[in-house]
Design a protein around this motif. Sequence first.
Motif, PDB file in Angstrom:
ATOM      1  N   GLU A   7       0.820  -1.208   0.000  1.00 27.48           N
ATOM      2  CA  GLU A   7       0.000   0.000   0.000  1.00 27.48           C
ATOM      3  C   GLU A   7       0.863   1.272   0.000  1.00 27.48           C
ATOM      4  O   GLU A   7       0.344   2.374   0.021  1.00 27.48           O
ATOM      5  N   LYS A   8       2.179   1.086  -0.052  1.00 33.50           N
ATOM      6  CA  LYS A   8       3.097   2.211  -0.159  1.00 33.50           C
ATOM      7  C   LYS A   8       4.139   1.923  -1.231  1.00 33.50           C
ATOM      8  O   LYS A   8       4.575   0.783  -1.404  1.00 33.50           O
ATOM      9  N   GLY A   9       4.524   2.986  -1.947  1.00 32.43           N
ATOM     10  CA  GLY A   9       5.509   2.835  -2.999  1.00 32.43           C
ATOM     11  C   GLY A   9       6.496   3.984  -3.010  1.00 32.43           C
ATOM     12  O   GLY A   9       6.332   4.989  -2.306  1.00 32.43           O
ATOM     13  N   LEU A  10       7.517   3.852  -3.833  1.00 34.10           N
ATOM     14  CA  LEU A  10       8.544   4.878  -3.988  1.00 34.10           C
ATOM     15  C   LEU A  10       8.762   5.158  -5.467  1.00 34.10           C
ATOM     16  O   LEU A  10       8.642   4.267  -6.318  1.00 34.10           O
ATOM     17  N   PHE A  11       9.088   6.410  -5.747  1.00 34.46           N
ATOM     18  CA  PHE A  11       9.501   6.819  -7.092  1.00 34.46           C
ATOM     19  C   PHE A  11      10.775   7.637  -6.925  1.00 34.46           C
ATOM     20  O   PHE A  11      10.812   8.598  -6.149  1.00 34.46           O
ATOM     21  N   PHE A  12      11.836   7.255  -7.632  1.00 31.93           N
ATOM     22  CA  PHE A  12      13.100   7.978  -7.571  1.00 31.93           C
ATOM     23  C   PHE A  12      13.430   8.531  -8.952  1.00 31.93           C
ATOM     24  O   PHE A  12      13.424   7.783  -9.937  1.00 31.93           O
ATOM     25  N   SER A  13      13.708   9.820  -9.027  1.00 30.71           N
ATOM     26  CA  SER A  13      14.380  10.363 -10.199  1.00 30.71           C
ATOM     27  C   SER A  13      15.833  10.553  -9.796  1.00 30.71           C
ATOM     28  O   SER A  13      16.212  10.273  -8.651  1.00 30.71           O
ATOM     29  N   SER A  14      16.643  11.063 -10.699  1.00 30.29           N
ATOM     30  CA  SER A  14      18.049  11.281 -10.357  1.00 30.29           C
ATOM     31  C   SER A  14      18.208  12.392  -9.328  1.00 30.29           C
ATOM     32  O   SER A  14      19.268  12.507  -8.698  1.00 30.29           O
ATOM     33  N   GLU A  15      17.137  13.199  -9.131  1.00 31.79           N
ATOM     34  CA  GLU A  15      17.230  14.331  -8.202  1.00 31.79           C
ATOM     35  C   GLU A  15      16.129  14.364  -7.147  1.00 31.79           C
ATOM     36  O   GLU A  15      16.144  15.245  -6.277  1.00 31.79           O
ATOM     37  N   ALA A  16      15.186  13.461  -7.190  1.00 35.22           N
ATOM     38  CA  ALA A  16      14.052  13.532  -6.256  1.00 35.22           C
ATOM     39  C   ALA A  16      13.631  12.145  -5.794  1.00 35.22           C
ATOM     40  O   ALA A  16      13.881  11.141  -6.471  1.00 35.22           O
ATOM     41  N   LYS A  17      13.003  12.133  -4.623  1.00 29.41           N
ATOM     42  CA  LYS A  17      12.419  10.911  -4.086  1.00 29.41           C
ATOM     43  C   LYS A  17      10.970  11.212  -3.707  1.00 29.41           C
ATOM     44  O   LYS A  17      10.694  12.147  -2.960  1.00 29.41           O
ATOM     45  N   LEU A  18      10.042  10.440  -4.235  1.00 25.27           N
ATOM     46  CA  LEU A  18       8.628  10.620  -3.933  1.00 25.27           C
ATOM     47  C   LEU A  18       8.125   9.409  -3.171  1.00 25.27           C
ATOM     48  O   LEU A  18       8.343   8.269  -3.593  1.00 25.27           O
ATOM     49  N   GLU A  19       7.458   9.651  -2.060  1.00 27.07           N
ATOM     50  CA  GLU A  19       6.837   8.584  -1.289  1.00 27.07           C
ATOM     51  C   GLU A  19       5.368   8.522  -1.676  1.00 27.07           C
ATOM     52  O   GLU A  19       4.647   9.521  -1.591  1.00 27.07           O
ATOM     53  N   LEU A  20       4.914   7.370  -2.109  1.00 23.70           N
ATOM     54  CA  LEU A  20       3.578   7.205  -2.672  1.00 23.70           C
ATOM     55  C   LEU A  20       2.677   6.436  -1.714  1.00 23.70           C
ATOM     56  O   LEU A  20       2.951   5.274  -1.407  1.00 23.70           O
ATOM     57  N   ASP A  21       1.613   7.087  -1.256  1.00 24.19           N
ATOM     58  CA  ASP A  21       0.602   6.415  -0.456  1.00 24.19           C
ATOM     59  C   ASP A  21      -0.495   5.975  -1.416  1.00 24.19           C
ATOM     60  O   ASP A  21      -1.203   6.805  -1.988  1.00 24.19           O
ATOM     61  N   LEU A  22      -0.634   4.673  -1.622  1.00 24.22           N
ATOM     62  CA  LEU A  22      -1.528   4.151  -2.651  1.00 24.22           C
ATOM     63  C   LEU A  22      -2.996   4.120  -2.235  1.00 24.22           C
ATOM     64  O   LEU A  22      -3.855   3.865  -3.064  1.00 24.22           O
ATOM     65  N   SER A  23      -3.294   4.330  -0.972  1.00 28.23           N
ATOM     66  CA  SER A  23      -4.665   4.249  -0.474  1.00 28.23           C
ATOM     67  C   SER A  23      -5.605   5.100  -1.348  1.00 28.23           C
ATOM     68  O   SER A  23      -5.256   6.227  -1.711  1.00 28.23           O
ATOM     69  N   PRO A  24      -6.761   4.569  -1.740  1.00 24.10           N
ATOM     70  CA  PRO A  24      -7.421   3.324  -1.314  1.00 24.10           C
ATOM     71  C   PRO A  24      -7.052   2.084  -2.148  1.00 24.10           C
ATOM     72  O   PRO A  24      -7.747   1.080  -2.110  1.00 24.10           O
ATOM     73  N   TYR A  25      -5.961   2.175  -2.903  1.00 22.26           N
ATOM     74  CA  TYR A  25      -5.521   1.054  -3.734  1.00 22.26           C
ATOM     75  C   TYR A  25      -4.462   0.224  -3.006  1.00 22.26           C
ATOM     76  O   TYR A  25      -3.846   0.667  -2.048  1.00 22.26           O
ATOM     77  N   ARG A  26      -4.263  -0.974  -3.519  1.00 17.07           N
ATOM     78  CA  ARG A  26      -3.095  -1.786  -3.176  1.00 17.07           C
ATOM     79  C   ARG A  26      -2.460  -2.260  -4.481  1.00 17.07           C
ATOM     80  O   ARG A  26      -3.164  -2.476  -5.479  1.00 17.07           O
ATOM     81  N   TYR A  27      -1.156  -2.401  -4.449  1.00 13.18           N
ATOM     82  CA  TYR A  27      -0.414  -2.916  -5.599  1.00 13.18           C
ATOM     83  C   TYR A  27      -0.168  -4.392  -5.343  1.00 13.18           C
ATOM     84  O   TYR A  27       0.389  -4.769  -4.305  1.00 13.18           O
ATOM     85  N   LYS A  28      -0.593  -5.248  -6.276  1.00 11.12           N
ATOM     86  CA  LYS A  28      -0.609  -6.686  -6.038  1.00 11.12           C
ATOM     87  C   LYS A  28       0.240  -7.436  -7.061  1.00 11.12           C
ATOM     88  O   LYS A  28       0.328  -7.040  -8.222  1.00 11.12           O
TER      89      LYS A  28
END
Length: 378
Positions: free
Chosen positions: A69-90
Amino acid sequence: MLGPVYYYVIIGGGMAGLQLALQLSRDVFFKGKKIAIIDPSDKDKNDKTWCFWEKGAGHWDHIVSSSWEKGLFFSSEAKLELDLSPYRYKKISAIDFYTEVKKELSHSPDVIFIKDTITEVDTVKMQAIGEEGNYPATHFFDSRIPADYLEAKKATKIFQHFRGWEIETENEHFQPEVFTMMDYRLKFKNSTSFMYVLPETSKKALLEFTFFTPFLTEEKIYEEMLENYISEILKIGDFRITSTESGVIPMTDFPFEKKNNRKLTKIGTGGGWVKPSTGYSFKNTEKKTGKIISNIKSGHIPGKNLVYNRFRRYDAFFLDVLARHNQKGEAIFTKFYQANSIEMIFRYLDEETSFSEDIKVMLSLFGYEFIEAFFRKL
């Protein structure tokens, strides 16, 4: 010599063919209609992994091996924390899917599995022609990619291609509750390439180095990028590779659906069921097989309205930009994730947004490359 006449012949016993056969077999409307599933493989190996997002409980939760239910996205200069709610990644392993579906279908008196390679479908004589025999039917569902696909000059064609390692470590290195959607901190030259990480435990994860590019590459490139990511980004010294997987998935606006008619329906990858801009297919397949069932029961041809033209046009713009400006993929995806909520992103990719919402998403990606693509694809 012709064998029995089947009501439906499904060419390809992969994910699309099995999902379609399963829905047909479960619906009383199709009771007594014989179905042949023809594939050259027994589908008894774990040859791929499917991932998808969805809200709440789903039809396949009993074979989901991991979810987040949580994910990450990294660019070469940034980090994004992804709260997937109300979804889940399966995540589902292919062998679990094959085993589950084949087990249920084996109990249906209307379904037969045939091991053969189909070389042609003759819609005049109404038979699928195989290396081992011919198979008459009243309708054919064909997952093979059309022969004219690679020669089509007007269609944009890029590829999602990847190599994955499932690794285990002696020490704890992973956060099993958080997966990495895209990590661009290590990429191959001037390309849209990134790492995708699915941790199962603190000591076990699937890592896939993935390209969205107009070109393919050598196996050693994937291996080098995986090794470098593990050592340089994850700082892991000792690990063991427990399994590997690789694949090449077409990302294209080729009009596969134009092959559909009253006698034949293209399905799966050969039907354009892979989302052109992302390469995701599992939930698309579930939706499109449901639509086929509804079409048949309503008296329409099975392939009616399987593609949303509005979203196919959006995908065409995006693919054109990636094909012509592949080095800008990191910047484009970074803007996409920074400017839109996860719920909006998932709804947009699921083709569930309104036109006004689509405009907001596209404005977040606005640039001269998309203007050029718009006029090229008119």
